[in-house]
Scaffold this motif. Structure first.
Motif, mmCIF file in Angstrom:
data_model
loop_
_atom_site.group_PDB
_atom_site.id
_atom_site.type_symbol
_atom_site.label_atom_id
_atom_site.label_comp_id
_atom_site.label_asym_id
_atom_site.label_seq_id
_atom_site.Cartn_x
_atom_site.Cartn_y
_atom_site.Cartn_z
ATOM 1 N N MET A 1 -83.571 -8.206 6.197
ATOM 2 C CA MET A 1 -82.488 -7.065 6.890
ATOM 3 C C MET A 1 -80.990 -7.405 5.916
ATOM 4 O O MET A 1 -80.349 -8.062 5.609
ATOM 5 C CB MET A 1 -81.962 -6.766 8.635
ATOM 6 N N LEU A 2 -80.850 -5.540 5.980
ATOM 7 C CA LEU A 2 -79.564 -5.407 5.756
ATOM 8 C C LEU A 2 -78.042 -6.076 6.253
ATOM 9 O O LEU A 2 -78.465 -5.349 7.597
ATOM 10 C CB LEU A 2 -79.006 -4.309 4.402
ATOM 11 N N PRO A 3 -77.386 -6.434 6.176
ATOM 12 C CA PRO A 3 -76.027 -6.664 6.780
ATOM 13 C C PRO A 3 -75.260 -4.650 6.845
ATOM 14 O O PRO A 3 -75.461 -4.631 6.120
ATOM 15 C CB PRO A 3 -74.981 -7.429 6.394
ATOM 16 N N CYS A 4 -74.965 -5.312 8.357
ATOM 17 C CA CYS A 4 -73.809 -3.724 8.176
ATOM 18 C C CYS A 4 -72.300 -3.739 7.341
ATOM 19 O O CYS A 4 -71.789 -4.818 7.483
ATOM 20 C CB CYS A 4 -73.895 -3.962 9.583
ATOM 21 N N LEU A 5 -72.831 -2.977 6.204
ATOM 22 C CA LEU A 5 -70.937 -3.032 5.569
ATOM 23 C C LEU A 5 -70.007 -2.667 5.926
ATOM 24 O O LEU A 5 -69.224 -3.587 6.500
ATOM 25 C CB LEU A 5 -71.748 -2.273 4.346
ATOM 26 N N ASN A 6 -70.420 -2.041 6.800
ATOM 27 C CA ASN A 6 -68.964 -1.743 8.713
ATOM 28 C C ASN A 6 -68.797 -3.121 9.125
ATOM 29 O O ASN A 6 -67.112 -2.718 9.290
ATOM 30 C CB ASN A 6 -69.170 -0.510 8.764
ATOM 31 N N LYS A 7 -69.342 -3.629 9.496
ATOM 32 C CA LYS A 7 -69.011 -4.477 10.787
ATOM 33 C C LYS A 7 -68.855 -5.469 9.696
ATOM 34 O O LYS A 7 -67.494 -6.556 10.039
ATOM 35 C CB LYS A 7 -70.102 -4.806 11.308
ATOM 36 N N LYS A 8 -68.834 -5.564 8.536
ATOM 37 C CA LYS A 8 -68.667 -6.586 7.614
ATOM 38 C C LYS A 8 -66.827 -6.420 6.731
ATOM 39 O O LYS A 8 -66.040 -7.431 6.939
ATOM 40 C CB LYS A 8 -69.251 -6.927 6.510
ATOM 41 N N LEU A 9 -67.066 -5.476 6.999
ATOM 42 C CA LEU A 9 -65.561 -4.582 6.027
ATOM 43 C C LEU A 9 -63.944 -4.815 7.122
ATOM 44 O O LEU A 9 -63.691 -5.274 6.763
ATOM 45 C CB LEU A 9 -65.806 -3.523 5.542
ATOM 46 N N PHE A 10 -65.121 -3.759 8.262
ATOM 47 C CA PHE A 10 -63.528 -3.294 9.159
ATOM 48 C C PHE A 10 -63.858 -4.711 10.529
ATOM 49 O O PHE A 10 -63.008 -4.767 11.602
ATOM 50 C CB PHE A 10 -63.880 -1.700 9.970
ATOM 51 N N GLY A 11 -65.120 -5.068 10.464
ATOM 52 C CA GLY A 11 -64.988 -6.675 12.035
ATOM 53 C C GLY A 11 -65.125 -5.178 13.014
ATOM 54 O O GLY A 11 -66.256 -6.300 14.173
ATOM 55 N N PHE A 12 -65.930 -3.929 13.338
ATOM 56 C CA PHE A 12 -67.305 -3.428 14.433
ATOM 57 C C PHE A 12 -67.454 -2.647 13.831
ATOM 58 O O PHE A 12 -68.499 -2.579 12.459
ATOM 59 C CB PHE A 12 -66.089 -2.669 15.090
ATOM 60 N N GLU A 13 -68.914 -2.326 14.550
ATOM 61 C CA GLU A 13 -70.316 -1.934 14.363
ATOM 62 C C GLU A 13 -70.033 -0.553 14.080
ATOM 63 O O GLU A 13 -69.221 -0.237 14.777
ATOM 64 C CB GLU A 13 -71.321 -1.916 15.667
ATOM 65 N N CYS A 14 -70.845 0.173 13.380
ATOM 66 C CA CYS A 14 -71.391 1.460 12.981
ATOM 67 C C CYS A 14 -72.061 1.726 13.891
ATOM 68 O O CYS A 14 -72.656 1.518 14.717
ATOM 69 C CB CYS A 14 -71.687 1.638 11.392
ATOM 70 N N MET A 15 -72.550 3.842 13.776
ATOM 71 C CA MET A 15 -73.491 4.186 14.448
ATOM 72 C C MET A 15 -75.033 3.469 14.226
ATOM 73 O O MET A 15 -75.990 4.324 15.159
ATOM 74 C CB MET A 15 -72.911 5.616 14.450
ATOM 75 N N GLY A 16 -74.675 2.926 12.855
ATOM 76 C CA GLY A 16 -76.364 3.303 12.699
ATOM 77 C C GLY A 16 -76.961 1.384 12.704
ATOM 78 O O GLY A 16 -77.834 1.199 12.591
ATOM 79 N N CYS A 17 -76.045 0.752 13.507
ATOM 80 C CA CYS A 17 -75.674 -0.566 13.237
ATOM 81 C C CYS A 17 -77.214 -0.874 15.258
ATOM 82 O O CYS A 17 -77.287 -0.057 15.414
ATOM 83 C CB CYS A 17 -74.385 -0.975 14.207
ATOM 84 N N GLY A 18 -78.307 -1.789 14.437
ATOM 85 C CA GLY A 18 -79.246 -2.115 15.458
ATOM 86 C C GLY A 18 -80.382 -0.668 14.889
ATOM 87 O O GLY A 18 -81.610 -1.454 15.491
ATOM 88 N N MET A 19 -79.944 -0.164 13.641
ATOM 89 C CA MET A 19 -81.221 0.720 13.159
ATOM 90 C C MET A 19 -82.374 -0.436 12.945
ATOM 91 O O MET A 19 -84.119 -0.349 13.175
ATOM 92 C CB MET A 19 -81.280 1.322 12.665
ATOM 93 N N GLN A 20 -82.104 -1.037 12.203
ATOM 94 C CA GLN A 20 -83.433 -1.957 11.084
ATOM 95 C C GLN A 20 -84.340 -2.780 12.503
ATOM 96 O O GLN A 20 -84.798 -2.710 11.791
ATOM 97 C CB GLN A 20 -82.604 -2.478 10.236
#
Length: 94
Positions: free
Chosen positions: A8-27
């Motif tokens: 699975m790909l890591p969430c770029l938003n979470k890596k850069l900004f430290g919080f989940e995006c609206m797509g986190c959890g889809m994979q």
């Protein structure tokens, strides 16, 4: 045997900004669906159950024209966006 989670790909938003995006959890939700765990998939990402029919209707309507395709796509898209936003807000509150 290796788990599908390792691909699975890591969430770029979470890596850069430290919080989940609206797509986190889809994979992870799709992975849970493939493993037959529908309740866990819903808990992980509730919009998965409108995204999949939306994708199917869009793909089918590209090849087969049917009367209410645009209405179905619009309703599913609105429902998907609403579910994504509501579940994101609920995740942030709890």
């Amino acid at each position: 045997m290796q788990s599908t989670d390792s691909y699975m790909l890591p969430c770029l938003n979470k890596k850069l900004f430290g919080f989940e995006c609206m797509g986190c959890g889809m994979q992870r939700s799709v992975s849970l669906l493939f493993h037959g765990d529908f309740i866990a998939a819903f808990k992980m990402y509730p919009a998965i159950f409108t995204i999949i029919p939306l994708a199917i209707v869009i793909i089918v309507s590209l090849f087969i024209k049917f009367k209410y395709a645009s209405k179905i796509i619009n309703y599913l898209a609105i429902a998907t966006v609403a579910i994504i936003i509501i579940s994101f807000i609920i995740k942030k509150i709890y």
